[in-house]
Design an enzyme around this catalytic site. Structure first.
Site, PDB file in Angstrom:
ATOM      1  N   LYS A  12       0.717  -1.098  -0.295  1.00  0.00           N
ATOM      2  CA  LYS A  12      -0.396  -0.092  -0.069  1.00  0.00           C
ATOM      3  C   LYS A  12       1.451   0.300   0.416  1.00  0.00           C
ATOM      4  CE  LYS A  12      -3.612  -2.071   3.307  1.00  0.00           C
ATOM      5  NZ  LYS A  12      -2.438  -3.348   4.010  1.00  0.00           N
ATOM      6  N   GLY A  13       2.186   1.145   0.607  1.00  0.00           N
ATOM      7  CA  GLY A  13       3.132   2.466   0.905  1.00  0.00           C
ATOM      8  C   GLY A  13       2.956   3.238  -0.821  1.00  0.00           C
ATOM      9  N   ASP A  42       7.481   3.792  -2.577  1.00  0.00           N
ATOM     10  CA  ASP A  42       7.952   3.994  -1.521  1.00  0.00           C
ATOM     11  C   ASP A  42       9.415   4.298  -0.924  1.00  0.00           C
ATOM     12  OD1 ASP A  42       8.043   1.835  -0.193  1.00  0.00           O
ATOM     13  OD2 ASP A  42       6.516   2.179   1.335  1.00  0.00           O
ATOM     14  N   ASP A  77      15.076  -0.625   0.990  1.00  0.00           N
ATOM     15  CA  ASP A  77      15.584  -0.022   2.083  1.00  0.00           C
ATOM     16  C   ASP A  77      16.715  -1.717   2.153  1.00  0.00           C
ATOM     17  OD1 ASP A  77      15.946  -0.562   5.085  1.00  0.00           O
ATOM     18  OD2 ASP A  77      14.202  -1.853   5.483  1.00  0.00           O
ATOM     19  N   LYS A  95      17.094   3.692   1.562  1.00  0.00           N
ATOM     20  CA  LYS A  95      18.079   4.275   2.237  1.00  0.00           C
ATOM     21  C   LYS A  95      19.269   3.205   2.049  1.00  0.00           C
ATOM     22  CE  LYS A  95      14.812   3.304   6.141  1.00  0.00           C
ATOM     23  NZ  LYS A  95      14.696   2.171   7.177  1.00  0.00           N
ATOM     24  N   VAL A 113      11.358   5.813   9.135  1.00  0.00           N
ATOM     25  CA  VAL A 113       9.996   6.436   8.834  1.00  0.00           C
ATOM     26  C   VAL A 113       9.503   6.592   8.204  1.00  0.00           C
ATOM     27  CG1 VAL A 113      12.177   8.173   7.351  1.00  0.00           C
ATOM     28  CG2 VAL A 113      10.906   6.489   6.300  1.00  0.00           C
ATOM     29  N   ASP A 149       4.382   3.130   7.193  1.00  0.00           N
ATOM     30  CA  ASP A 149       3.460   2.674   8.227  1.00  0.00           C
ATOM     31  C   ASP A 149       4.332   2.300   9.387  1.00  0.00           C
ATOM     32  OD1 ASP A 149       3.718  -0.099   6.811  1.00  0.00           O
ATOM     33  OD2 ASP A 149       2.818  -0.147   8.402  1.00  0.00           O
ATOM     34  N   ARG A 183      -0.452   6.562   7.577  1.00  0.00           N
ATOM     35  CA  ARG A 183       0.751   6.248   5.595  1.00  0.00           C
ATOM     36  C   ARG A 183      -0.076   8.062   6.091  1.00  0.00           C
ATOM     37  NH1 ARG A 183       1.920   1.500   4.163  1.00  0.00           N
ATOM     38  NH2 ARG A 183       0.597  -0.452   4.655  1.00  0.00           N
TER      39      ARG A 183
HETATM   40  P1  IMP Z   1      13.190  -3.851   1.727  1.00  0.00           P
HETATM   41  O1  IMP Z   1      12.683  -4.840   0.941  1.00  0.00           O
HETATM   42  O2  IMP Z   1      14.059  -4.000   2.551  1.00  0.00           O
HETATM   43  O3  IMP Z   1      13.045  -2.927  -0.029  1.00  0.00           O
HETATM   44  O4  IMP Z   1      11.689  -3.233   1.495  1.00  0.00           O
HETATM   45  C1  IMP Z   1      10.683  -2.483   1.265  1.00  0.00           C
HETATM   46  C2  IMP Z   1       9.382  -2.599   2.018  1.00  0.00           C
HETATM   47  O5  IMP Z   1       9.996  -2.338   3.978  1.00  0.00           O
HETATM   48  C3  IMP Z   1       9.031  -1.188   2.025  1.00  0.00           C
HETATM   49  O6  IMP Z   1       8.723  -0.968   0.835  1.00  0.00           O
HETATM   50  C4  IMP Z   1       8.111  -0.002   3.220  1.00  0.00           C
HETATM   51  O7  IMP Z   1       6.996  -1.306   2.863  1.00  0.00           O
HETATM   52  C5  IMP Z   1       9.109  -1.643   3.683  1.00  0.00           C
HETATM   53  N1  IMP Z   1       9.744   0.324   5.105  1.00  0.00           N
HETATM   54  C6  IMP Z   1      11.403  -0.197   4.880  1.00  0.00           C
HETATM   55  N2  IMP Z   1      12.324   0.609   5.863  1.00  0.00           N
HETATM   56  C7  IMP Z   1      10.655   1.378   5.851  1.00  0.00           C
HETATM   57  C8  IMP Z   1      10.382   2.145   7.086  1.00  0.00           C
HETATM   58  O8  IMP Z   1      11.286   3.233   7.544  1.00  0.00           O
HETATM   59  N3  IMP Z   1       9.355   2.543   7.156  1.00  0.00           N
HETATM   60  C9  IMP Z   1       8.350   2.531   6.971  1.00  0.00           C
HETATM   61  N4  IMP Z   1       8.255   1.245   6.483  1.00  0.00           N
HETATM   62  C10 IMP Z   1       9.317   0.866   5.833  1.00  0.00           C
HETATM   63 MG    MG Z   2       6.171  -0.684  -0.247  1.00  0.00          MG
END
Ligand code: IMP
Ligand code: MG
Length: 173
Positions: free
Chosen positions: A41-42, A98, A101, A129, A151, A157, A163
Site C-alpha cells: 500500500k505504501g 515508497d 530498504d 536507505k 520513517v 506506515d 500513512r
Molecule cells: P525492502 O524489501 O527491505 O527493500 O523493504 C521494502 C519495504 O519495507 C518497503 O516497501 C516498506 O513497506 C518497508 N519499509 C522499509 N523501511 C521502512 C521504513 O522506514 N518505514 C516504513 N516502512 C519501511
Molecule cells: Mg512498500
C-alpha cells in the site's frame, strides 16, 4: 499510538521533489506511453502524486507483495499477495515504490516483471536507505536518500498507522 513523530522531509520538500521527478520522467519518456505500477500500500500516495506531474500518456496498475516473517527481520523471501490486472508485454513500465530498504522486495519484483517481457522496466522510489541494502536493485529515479531511520508518512506506515501524513517523519522511540 503515543509515538512522537518528528519531521524529516517537509510536505513542501516532498511536493517539490515529486514535481521534479515528474518533469524528468516526462522528458525521458517523450513520445511513449508510460505504464506505472504501484506497489501497495505504501507506494500509492507517491504514485498518484507523481502521475499528476507526468505529461506523457499514463496507464496505471497495482500489485501487492509482502515479506515473509515479521516486519523488522526480513527473511529475504517475498510473497506475491495481489498480482497485476494487465499484461506487461511490450510496455514501458515504471515501478513506483515508497522506499527501498534491504532491496529484497524490488529485487524480487524486478525479476518477476522482467519475465513478462516489458519493452523497458525502470524503478522510481520516493526514498532510498542505501546503507541497508543487501539485495542489488537498479534504481533509475530516487526522490531522497535518507539515513538508516524508520520513517512514516506519505504512504509509509508504522503498524499500519501514519500513512496519511503529508510529510516524511521519523518515529521517536
Ligand atoms: P525492502 O524489501 O527491505 O527493500 O523493504 C521494502 C519495504 O519495507 C518497503 O516497501 C516498506 O513497506 C518497508 N519499509 C522499509 N523501511 C521502512 C521504513 O522506514 N518505514 C516504513 N516502512 C519501511
Ligand atoms: Mg512498500
Amino acid at each position: 499510538m503515543d509515538e512522537k513523530i518528528s519531521i524529516l522531509i517537509s510536505e513542501e520538500e516532498v511536493s517539490r521533489r515529486i514535481e521534479e521527478l515528474g518533469k524528468q520522467i516526462s522528458k525521458d519518456y517523450e513520445g511513449k506511453t508510460l505504464h506505472m505500477i504501484c506497489v501497495l500500500k505504501g507506494g500509492v500516495f507517491f504514485m498518484c502524486e507523481l502521475a499528476k506531474h507526468i505529461t506523457v500518456p499514463v496507464t496505471l496498475d497495482f500489485m501487492s507483495v509482502s515479506s515473509y516473517g515479521d516486519a523488522t527481520s526480513s527473511s529475504g523471501a517475498v510473497k506475491l499477495v495481489k498480482d497485476l490486472d494487465q499484461p506487461l508485454e511490450g510496455k514501458d513500465v515504471l515501478i513506483a515504490e515508497d522506499i527501498i530498504d534491504s532491496g529484497n522486495t524490488l529485487h524480487y519484483l524486478s525479476g518477476l516483471l522482467k519475465g513478462r517481457k516489458p519493452a523497458s522496466l525502470k524503478i522510481c522510489t520516493l526514498l532510498d536507505k542505501p546503507d541497508r541494502r543487501t539485495a542489488p536493485v537498479d534504481v533509475q529515479y530516487t526522490g531522497f536518500e535518507i539515513p538508516d531511520k524508520f520513517v512514516v508518512g506519505y504512504g509509509l506506515d508504522y503498524k499500519q498507522m501514519y500513512r496519511n501524513l503529508p510529510y516524511i517523519g521519523v518515529v521517536e522511540q
